[in-house]
Design a protein around this motif. Sequence first.
Motif, short mmCIF file in Angstrom:
data_model
loop_
_atom_site.label_atom_id
_atom_site.label_comp_id
_atom_site.label_asym_id
_atom_site.label_seq_id
_atom_site.Cartn_x
_atom_site.Cartn_y
_atom_site.Cartn_z
N GLU A 17 -6.99 -8.85 -1.11
CA GLU A 17 -8.08 -9.55 -1.77
C GLU A 17 -9.11 -8.54 -2.28
N GLY A 18 -9.16 -8.40 -3.59
CA GLY A 18 -10.15 -7.52 -4.22
C GLY A 18 -9.72 -6.07 -4.34
N TYR A 19 -8.44 -5.77 -4.04
CA TYR A 19 -8.03 -4.37 -4.19
C TYR A 19 -6.55 -4.26 -4.53
N SER A 20 -6.22 -3.12 -5.15
CA SER A 20 -4.83 -2.78 -5.47
C SER A 20 -4.78 -1.26 -5.50
N VAL A 21 -4.08 -0.68 -4.50
CA VAL A 21 -4.11 0.77 -4.31
C VAL A 21 -2.69 1.32 -4.24
N PRO A 22 -2.36 2.37 -5.04
CA PRO A 22 -1.04 3.01 -4.93
C PRO A 22 -1.06 4.05 -3.80
N VAL A 23 0.07 4.10 -3.05
CA VAL A 23 0.20 5.13 -2.01
C VAL A 23 1.55 5.80 -2.16
N ALA A 24 1.61 7.05 -1.77
CA ALA A 24 2.85 7.83 -1.93
C ALA A 24 3.92 7.37 -0.95
N GLU A 25 3.50 7.02 0.28
CA GLU A 25 4.44 6.54 1.30
C GLU A 25 3.84 5.31 1.99
N PHE A 26 4.72 4.34 2.29
CA PHE A 26 4.27 3.14 3.02
C PHE A 26 5.31 2.79 4.08
N MET A 27 4.82 2.64 5.34
CA MET A 27 5.71 2.34 6.47
C MET A 27 5.17 1.12 7.22
N PRO A 28 5.51 -0.10 6.78
CA PRO A 28 4.99 -1.33 7.41
C PRO A 28 5.66 -1.63 8.75
N PHE A 29 4.85 -2.12 9.71
CA PHE A 29 5.42 -2.48 11.02
C PHE A 29 4.93 -3.83 11.53
N ASN A 30 3.88 -4.39 10.90
CA ASN A 30 3.35 -5.67 11.35
C ASN A 30 2.87 -6.44 10.13
#
Length: 464
Positions: free
Chosen positions: A400-413
């Motif tokens: 909500e209110g943001y959109s950010v690019p990241v080089a690596e993403f490791m979701p766990f929850n």
Amino acid sequence: MEIQTTIHNNNHKKIIKVSIISFSVILVLYFGISMFFSNHFYFGSVINGINASGKTVGEVDKELLMKSKTYTLELKERNGVKEKINGTDIALKYNAKDKIQVLKDNQNSFAWIFAIFNTKASEMDGIVTYDDKLLKEHFDKLSCFDSKKIIEPQNASFKYSDKGYAIVKEVMGNKVNEKSLYAGVVNAINKGDATLNLYTKNYYINPKYTSTSQKVKNTKILLNKYTSSKVTYTFTGGKQVIDGSIVNNWLGVNKNLEITFDKEKIQSYVRKLDDKYNTFGKERNFATSLGTTVKVSGGDYGWLVDRSGEIKDLIAAIKNGQTITKQPNYTQTAASHDVNDIGNTYVEINMTNQHLWFYKNGSLVVQGDVVTGNVSINDATPKGVYKLKYKEKDAMLRGEGYSVPVAEFMPFNGGIGIHPATWRNKFGGSIYLKNGSHGCINSPASLAKTIYDNIDANTAIVCY
């Protein structure tokens, strides 16, 4: 020679004379008896239970009339029980009119000689009348319809012991087929029968299957096959054996002698397996990198038994009479079945100290300060042990209110994961209390990249 011929002729004449006389006597006797049977019933005649042998229509009428006044129908039931329906109780009356005479008129008096070898009882309907309502009232009051005295019929059943199944003899009971018995009582009254045996007339509702039924014997064989199975579950520190002593409690036999499985009891058993095998979401004692031991609960990491799949496999093994050793089916696995199911490859996140460690095969790969979820706006990173869902390069984080690019993403929850936060120039300390993330683990770029390059999906992420 002439004398002998004369003697022979005289003898011949005597034989003819005797024969004529004998035949005449027989003929007179035959016609005499025929005359007798012109107004008497044949010898051996029985009409509605009355002995009509050699009797006139009037005599038979009189006996039938007397019988109607004293008539009693006795019902012979199981276990020596006897009941009676009296003619006086149902207003029974003799009402033959000319029916006995008609029966007599149909008797050929000259055929009496044949009747000697072919006697039979005559049954005539409608020679008595009675009050239908009174009969129904007395019928309904019979003790064989008393619910307190009725014993329901039961099929042969089965009893388990350490020697296997044995057949338990059926219960015949004393439940009567009311509709059939009523028709039988009416028929007996109309015929003038004095007794009605419920057993020999098959008016009882009997068990469908008895101990001698082949289907009962076949079911016993199948039950013993099922209880001969032996399933051994192995787990850290011991084993659990399922054999006939347990399986028999899960088995049932329905009214068609089909073997049934009590799914609720099997589910209850599988739930107990969970205590030995499941670690999903359970509280763990975790040895931290700082040398302390903390309790961590929650999350989605750990062993999780597939209950429905395990029940299906368990029933299949029992039906096949198998002897097997196995582990349960799992919908989710962990690194180890040891007390520490996390194993020696995991990410450790100490949210109080805002520090992260990553171990692989027991060796520290990398560590560093991080920033976790913002506590002041209730976005604190949830505690618990989670599994890494996947890892992704060049991901776009949206909220909500943001959109950010990241080089690596490791979701766990859910949408919470480890990723570089290049917009930060400081990590650790108390930043997370008022300026933390939306729940993710903000890491320096080098820390996130090192983790990404060395981690695999399903690795444990420990947050405490």
